[in-house]
Design an enzyme around this catalytic site. Sequence first.
Site, PDB file in Angstrom:
ATOM      1  N   ASN A   9      29.637  32.266  46.803  1.00  0.00           N
ATOM      2  CA  ASN A   9      30.601  33.341  46.568  1.00  0.00           C
ATOM      3  C   ASN A   9      30.272  33.955  45.209  1.00  0.00           C
ATOM      4  OD1 ASN A   9      32.854  34.915  46.057  1.00  0.00           O
ATOM      5  ND2 ASN A   9      34.280  33.189  45.866  1.00  0.00           N
ATOM      6  N   TRP A  10      29.710  35.143  45.246  1.00  0.00           N
ATOM      7  CA  TRP A  10      29.292  35.766  43.977  1.00  0.00           C
ATOM      8  C   TRP A  10      30.461  36.383  43.202  1.00  0.00           C
ATOM      9  CZ3 TRP A  10      23.905  38.647  44.099  1.00  0.00           C
ATOM     10  CH2 TRP A  10      22.898  37.699  44.300  1.00  0.00           C
ATOM     11  N   SER A 209      33.506  23.943  41.204  1.00  0.00           N
ATOM     12  CA  SER A 209      32.548  23.322  40.274  1.00  0.00           C
ATOM     13  C   SER A 209      31.479  22.475  40.964  1.00  0.00           C
ATOM     14  CB  SER A 209      33.284  22.503  39.212  1.00  0.00           C
ATOM     15  OG  SER A 209      34.084  23.354  38.407  1.00  0.00           O
ATOM     16  N   GLY A 230      30.692  28.943  43.604  1.00  0.00           N
ATOM     17  CA  GLY A 230      30.821  30.165  42.828  1.00  0.00           C
ATOM     18  C   GLY A 230      29.682  30.290  41.828  1.00  0.00           C
ATOM     19  N   GLY A 231      29.941  29.876  40.597  1.00  0.00           N
ATOM     20  CA  GLY A 231      28.991  30.051  39.496  1.00  0.00           C
ATOM     21  C   GLY A 231      27.569  29.599  39.810  1.00  0.00           C
TER      22      GLY A 231
HETATM   23  P1  PGA Z   1      32.958  27.633  41.108  1.00  0.00           P
HETATM   24  O1  PGA Z   1      33.813  28.555  42.105  1.00  0.00           O
HETATM   25  O2  PGA Z   1      31.861  26.990  41.929  1.00  0.00           O
HETATM   26  O3  PGA Z   1      32.439  28.580  40.074  1.00  0.00           O
HETATM   27  O4  PGA Z   1      33.888  26.603  40.559  1.00  0.00           O
HETATM   28  C1  PGA Z   1      34.085  28.134  43.416  1.00  0.00           C
HETATM   29  C2  PGA Z   1      34.868  29.183  44.153  1.00  0.00           C
HETATM   30  O5  PGA Z   1      35.770  29.790  43.559  1.00  0.00           O
HETATM   31  O6  PGA Z   1      34.612  29.438  45.346  1.00  0.00           O
END
Ligand code: PGA
Length: 249
Positions: A9-10, A209, A230-231
């Site tokens: 998820n960008w 995370s 995400g990140g």
């Molecule tokens: P993150 O985000 O991997 O940066 O913690 C996950 C998400 O919100 O889908």
Amino acid sequence: MRRKLAAGNWKMNGTSADLAQIEALATAHTGALSEILIAPPTTLLHRAADIAKNGPITFGAQDCHKRESGAHTGDVSAAMLLDAGATYVILGHSERRADHDEHDEDVRAKARAALAAGLRVIICMGEELEEREADNTLDIIGGQLAGSIPDDVSGENLVVAYEPIWAIGTGKVPSVAQISEVHNFIRARLEQRFGPKIARAIRLLYGGSVKPTNAAEIFAIANVDGALVGGASLKADDFSPIINALDAS
Ligand code: PGA
């Protein structure tokens, strides 16, 4: 068997220059066992899907409108996303629930629109830290499951992402036992509602995370069928080892 899913998820990140990350991923994972999904910002969806067509990556969007079309300035319909190359849409992410005051009934209406248009849906849910500390996690998840997921799912067209809000972007990750408890609970609730055949086809992702360093441990948990990242999905060098860990799980 459920095919594992590594979903990136960008969020509100990425311009044309970042399409190179998608090309790098596509080249590195031509023989991937897992399904790989990138949800870039809507502005990049069409080009991303175009440069990576016939490759191992599928594409998704991060939201859609609940109506098919009409006077909704600035919004994007499910059919438009499909037309731009998406096969999935992420719905009910906690950032949308917070930033846009989206509630379970909004998520459910969007999911119905997306399914009707032929998209698969990834429906997100998760508890706040205070809710976990008050031992309310399963109640919260139970309510979000009942409220956000429409009745007419086939199994293959629904993915549920468990994303504790306190773990998103914080570097904090629940324990294996905590993830396991919630994922087993979600599977059991889905079985009660949809019956075993449909429930067993629904993939359950963990999100919050996920990094190359913790992916293998998370993917070893029963009822974890992949991750929503995400990140660590923004750079091919970070996302690749997560995909490899999923392939190896
Ligand atoms: P993150 O985000 O991997 O940066 O913690 C996950 C998400 O919100 O889908």
